[in-house]
Design an enzyme around this catalytic site. Structure first.
Site, PDB file in Angstrom:
ATOM      1  N   LYS A  25       0.845  -1.210   0.000  1.00 27.01           N
ATOM      2  CA  LYS A  25       0.000   0.000   0.000  1.00 27.01           C
ATOM      3  C   LYS A  25       0.872   1.249   0.000  1.00 27.01           C
ATOM      4  CE  LYS A  25      -1.800   1.622   4.046  1.00 27.01           C
ATOM      5  NZ  LYS A  25      -1.524   3.040   4.327  1.00 27.01           N
ATOM      6  N   ASN A  26       1.840   1.272   0.912  1.00 29.13           N
ATOM      7  CA  ASN A  26       2.604   2.506   1.086  1.00 29.13           C
ATOM      8  C   ASN A  26       3.636   2.752  -0.007  1.00 29.13           C
ATOM      9  OD1 ASN A  26       1.026   3.170   3.221  1.00 29.13           O
ATOM     10  ND2 ASN A  26       2.455   2.456   4.796  1.00 29.13           N
ATOM     11  N   CYS A 120      -5.831   8.061   8.798  1.00 26.16           N
ATOM     12  CA  CYS A 120      -6.028   7.424  10.105  1.00 26.16           C
ATOM     13  C   CYS A 120      -5.814   8.436  11.227  1.00 26.16           C
ATOM     14  CB  CYS A 120      -5.030   6.280  10.298  1.00 26.16           C
ATOM     15  SG  CYS A 120      -5.445   4.798   9.382  1.00 26.16           S
ATOM     16  N   ARG A 127      -2.711  15.030  11.882  1.00 29.46           N
ATOM     17  CA  ARG A 127      -1.280  14.745  11.717  1.00 29.46           C
ATOM     18  C   ARG A 127      -0.620  15.906  10.964  1.00 29.46           C
ATOM     19  NH1 ARG A 127      -2.116   8.948   9.307  1.00 29.46           N
ATOM     20  NH2 ARG A 127       0.131   8.761   9.055  1.00 29.46           N
ATOM     21  N   ASP A 311       3.354   0.141  12.339  1.00 28.44           N
ATOM     22  CA  ASP A 311       2.190  -0.447  11.667  1.00 28.44           C
ATOM     23  C   ASP A 311       1.966  -1.912  12.062  1.00 28.44           C
ATOM     24  OD1 ASP A 311       1.919   1.977  10.420  1.00 28.44           O
ATOM     25  OD2 ASP A 311       2.747   1.341   8.506  1.00 28.44           O
ATOM     26  N   ARG A 404      -9.139   0.054   3.428  1.00 24.59           N
ATOM     27  CA  ARG A 404      -8.196   1.047   2.890  1.00 24.59           C
ATOM     28  C   ARG A 404      -6.858   0.378   2.597  1.00 24.59           C
ATOM     29  NH1 ARG A 404      -7.146   5.514   6.838  1.00 24.59           N
ATOM     30  NH2 ARG A 404      -5.726   6.017   5.146  1.00 24.59           N
TER      31      ARG A 404
HETATM   32  N1  EPU Z   1       5.576  14.348  11.394  1.00 19.47           N
HETATM   33  C1  EPU Z   1       5.649  15.686  11.719  1.00 19.47           C
HETATM   34  N2  EPU Z   1       5.539  16.590  10.704  1.00 19.47           N
HETATM   35  C2  EPU Z   1       5.365  16.226   9.398  1.00 19.47           C
HETATM   36  C3  EPU Z   1       5.323  14.850   9.082  1.00 19.47           C
HETATM   37  C4  EPU Z   1       5.421  13.938  10.113  1.00 19.47           C
HETATM   38  O1  EPU Z   1       5.772  16.043  12.864  1.00 19.47           O
HETATM   39  O2  EPU Z   1       5.292  17.114   8.533  1.00 19.47           O
HETATM   40  C5  EPU Z   1       5.669  13.351  12.478  1.00 19.47           C
HETATM   41  C6  EPU Z   1       4.388  12.540  12.621  1.00 19.47           C
HETATM   42  O3  EPU Z   1       3.417  13.225  13.363  1.00 19.47           O
HETATM   43  C7  EPU Z   1       4.870  11.288  13.293  1.00 19.47           C
HETATM   44  C8  EPU Z   1       6.281  11.133  12.729  1.00 19.47           C
HETATM   45  O4  EPU Z   1       6.625  12.380  12.136  1.00 19.47           O
HETATM   46  O5  EPU Z   1       4.949  11.473  14.680  1.00 19.47           O
HETATM   47  C9  EPU Z   1       6.430  10.055  11.712  1.00 19.47           C
HETATM   48  O6  EPU Z   1       5.416  10.181  10.740  1.00 19.47           O
HETATM   49  P1  EPU Z   1       5.704   9.912   9.197  1.00 19.47           P
HETATM   50  O7  EPU Z   1       5.697  11.225   8.482  1.00 19.47           O
HETATM   51  O8  EPU Z   1       6.908   9.044   9.054  1.00 19.47           O
HETATM   52  O9  EPU Z   1       4.426   9.111   8.794  1.00 19.47           O
HETATM   53  P2  EPU Z   1       3.806   9.119   7.382  1.00 19.47           P
HETATM   54  O10 EPU Z   1       4.847   9.287   6.360  1.00 19.47           O
HETATM   55  O11 EPU Z   1       2.622  10.031   7.376  1.00 19.47           O
HETATM   56  C10 EPU Z   1       4.021   6.583   6.800  1.00 19.47           C
HETATM   57  C11 EPU Z   1       3.039   5.504   6.497  1.00 19.47           C
HETATM   58  C12 EPU Z   1       2.325   5.135   7.796  1.00 19.47           C
HETATM   59  C13 EPU Z   1       3.350   4.686   8.818  1.00 19.47           C
HETATM   60  C14 EPU Z   1       4.405   5.777   9.023  1.00 19.47           C
HETATM   61  C15 EPU Z   1       5.524   5.381   9.957  1.00 19.47           C
HETATM   62  C16 EPU Z   1       2.410   5.996   4.227  1.00 19.47           C
HETATM   63  C17 EPU Z   1       1.346   6.410   3.281  1.00 19.47           C
HETATM   64  N3  EPU Z   1       2.090   5.972   5.510  1.00 19.47           N
HETATM   65  O12 EPU Z   1       3.235   7.649   7.314  1.00 19.47           O
HETATM   66  O13 EPU Z   1       1.461   4.073   7.471  1.00 19.47           O
HETATM   67  O14 EPU Z   1       2.716   4.417  10.034  1.00 19.47           O
HETATM   68  O15 EPU Z   1       4.971   6.142   7.761  1.00 19.47           O
HETATM   69  O16 EPU Z   1       6.150   4.255   9.471  1.00 19.47           O
HETATM   70  O17 EPU Z   1       3.503   5.654   3.801  1.00 19.47           O
HETATM   71  C18 EPU Z   1      -0.415   2.693   7.700  1.00 19.47           C
HETATM   72  O18 EPU Z   1      -0.044   2.126   6.668  1.00 19.47           O
HETATM   73  O19 EPU Z   1      -1.330   2.267   8.457  1.00 19.47           O
HETATM   74  C19 EPU Z   1       0.240   3.930   8.083  1.00 19.47           C
HETATM   75  C20 EPU Z   1      -0.288   4.802   8.952  1.00 19.47           C
END
Ligand code: EPU
Length: 425
Positions: A25-26, A120, A127, A311, A404
């Protein structure tokens, strides 16, 4: 009238047989926005048929691209027109990875307008996206907000030196991809190192980008004038593989072969299985889980890759309800991702929340069927696992959240002998 489907599970059936892992997915959610970066055709193979991917396809169409099915389950994407620079709110609200469309729009059309992304509810409030916005600004974009929309504009993005104060997966991917069409060199530091990032960089390089270091904490991107077309095969979903492995271990009822996966992407899980006494055997593209004599309680602390994936935390928490002793589950990345453990408690688990980031699970406990509502994707999947091992009937509502990220879940679980129906409520 819109009919909301739900899962109805009769627990306690032995799980045996083979389950195939779908495309990640990601990774898929980055492959589709990537098509905005070129006028040529992008063919994506092994795309999972899940709701978030359908939304990403709708987003591409809304931005003027054709998205067509090809032979063998592949999808071809091609630009038809490039007028629109606004991401529709009704799609942005549905998935956080919609943010991945922003950089390519900005780099190719000079403007991107979008509301704050949904997805989510696992972090405090909404977020944040500050690391994306700050990165685009460093690359020369101007940020304004109007009517609850962000508006980024840039005649031409320029290379920049960007340090991520927090490690972010999509932040790394977004700025890496966008920098491919910026003037000059971009250096990204303290990057995330997930396998999906290396896969994205490999594909971008195959269509003309010049990226070095993806999969390490420093990525260097030399901007190019344009990108070509090509074929992108989505890597297997490591979270799906790890979830099914954990499900089989928690059920502890038969041998389950998890096929078409990449075991090398899950080393933190296997190390944990070693400590917990889970009986597993790795092969090149599969893992077999066989009944274990005894599952021992042992804690986890989630971590960025290659550490224990956040995850997988919810599925692992269910496994610990079946383990002997007490285990501390420490969720480091998100502060709402352990709230679902209260639903496990309602099913009979013995779980005490120390604070929003830590719970203590005391096991083993018999779980009992319940009527539940899936709070989010991974928590919802954990409820499905709990329902499979529980005594009696469980009904899980709001399964859009689960669908999803998991393709035909009830059908695939039935092939393992589970009694799961997807019914219209
Ligand atoms: N964060 C910030 N500011 C930002 C972006 C992130 O403070 O601008 C913080 C977040 O709040 C969090 C941390 O950084 O505390 C890490 O978040 P990250 O940005 O790495 O998460 P993401 O890129 O939004 C992806 C996956 C998630 C997975 C996380 C961590 C995708 C589409 N989503 O999210 O997947 O949990 O990395 O590995 O790639 C899932 O598949 O269920 C899922 C939530």
């Amino acid at each position: 009238m819109y009919v909301m489907p739900k899962f109805v599970v009769h627990g306690g059936k032995p799980l045996t047989g083979t389950i195939n892992v779908c495309g990640s997915k990601n990774a898929a959610l980055k492959a589709l926005p990537l098509a905005l970066m070129t006028k040529e055709v992008i063919v994506i193979k092994n795309l999972p048929e899940i709701e978030d991917v359908f939304r990403a396809g709708e987003m591409l169409r809304a931005l003027g691209h054709s998205v067509e099915k090809r032979a063998g389950g592949a999808v071809g994407v091609k630009q038809k027109n490039s007028d629109s620079t606004t991401l529709p709110a009704e799609l942005v609200n549905k998935f956080r990875a919609s943010i991945m469309f922003v950089g390519p729009l900005l780099a190719t059309r000079g403007e991107a307008r979008f509301p704050h992304p949904g997805g989510c509810v696992i972090g405090a409030g909404t977020r944040p996206i500050d690391l994306f916005l700050g990165g685009f600004e460093k690359m020369g974009a101007v940020l304004e907000t109007e009517d609850n929309y962000y508006r980024l504009t840039a005649k031409k993005l320029k290379g920049a030196n960007i340090f991520f104060p927090t490690i972010t997966v999509t932040g790394t991917e977004s700025l890496m991809m966008t920098a491919c069409l910026a003037d000059g060199i971009t250096i990204l530091k303290n990057c995330a190192m997930e396998p999906e990032i290396s896969a994205l960089a490999d594909f971008l390089n195959s269509i003309g980008a010049k990226i070095n270091g993806a999969g390490t904490s420093t990525i260097v991107i030399r901007g190019v004038r344009k990108m070509g077309g090509g074929e992108y095969e989505i890597i297997p979903d490591r979270i799906e593989a790890g979830t099914f492995a954990t499900m089989a271990a928690a059920s502890n009822s038969g041998s389950v072969l998890i096929n078409n996966c990449e075991p090398a992407h899950l080393e933190a899980l296997w190390a944990q299985f070693d400590k917990a006494g889970v009986n597993y055997k790795l092969a090149k593209n599969s893992v077999k889980i066989s009944p274990s004599k005894k599952i021992k309680a042992c804690g986890i602390k989630t971590h960025e890759y290659p550490g224990f994936a956040t995850d997988l935390q919810s599925a692992y928490t269910v496994l610990m309800t079946q383990a002997e002793g007490s285990s501390l589950i420490h969720e480091v990345i998100y502060d709402r991702r352990l709230l679902f453990s209260d639903l496990l408690t309602q099913m009979g688990a013995n779980i005490i929340m120390a604070d929003p980031h830590r719970v203590v699970v005391e096991g083993p406990t018999q779980l009992f069927g319940k009527k539940l509502i899936s709070p989010d994707l991974r928590a919802g999947m954990a409820l499905v696992i709990a329902a499979l091992i529980a005594e009696g009937k469980t009904e899980i509502d709001n399964i859009y959240q689960i669908e999803r990220g998991y393709e035909d879940l009830s059908g695939r679980l039935r092939q393992l002998g589970a009694d799961v129906e997807r019914v219209d409520s």
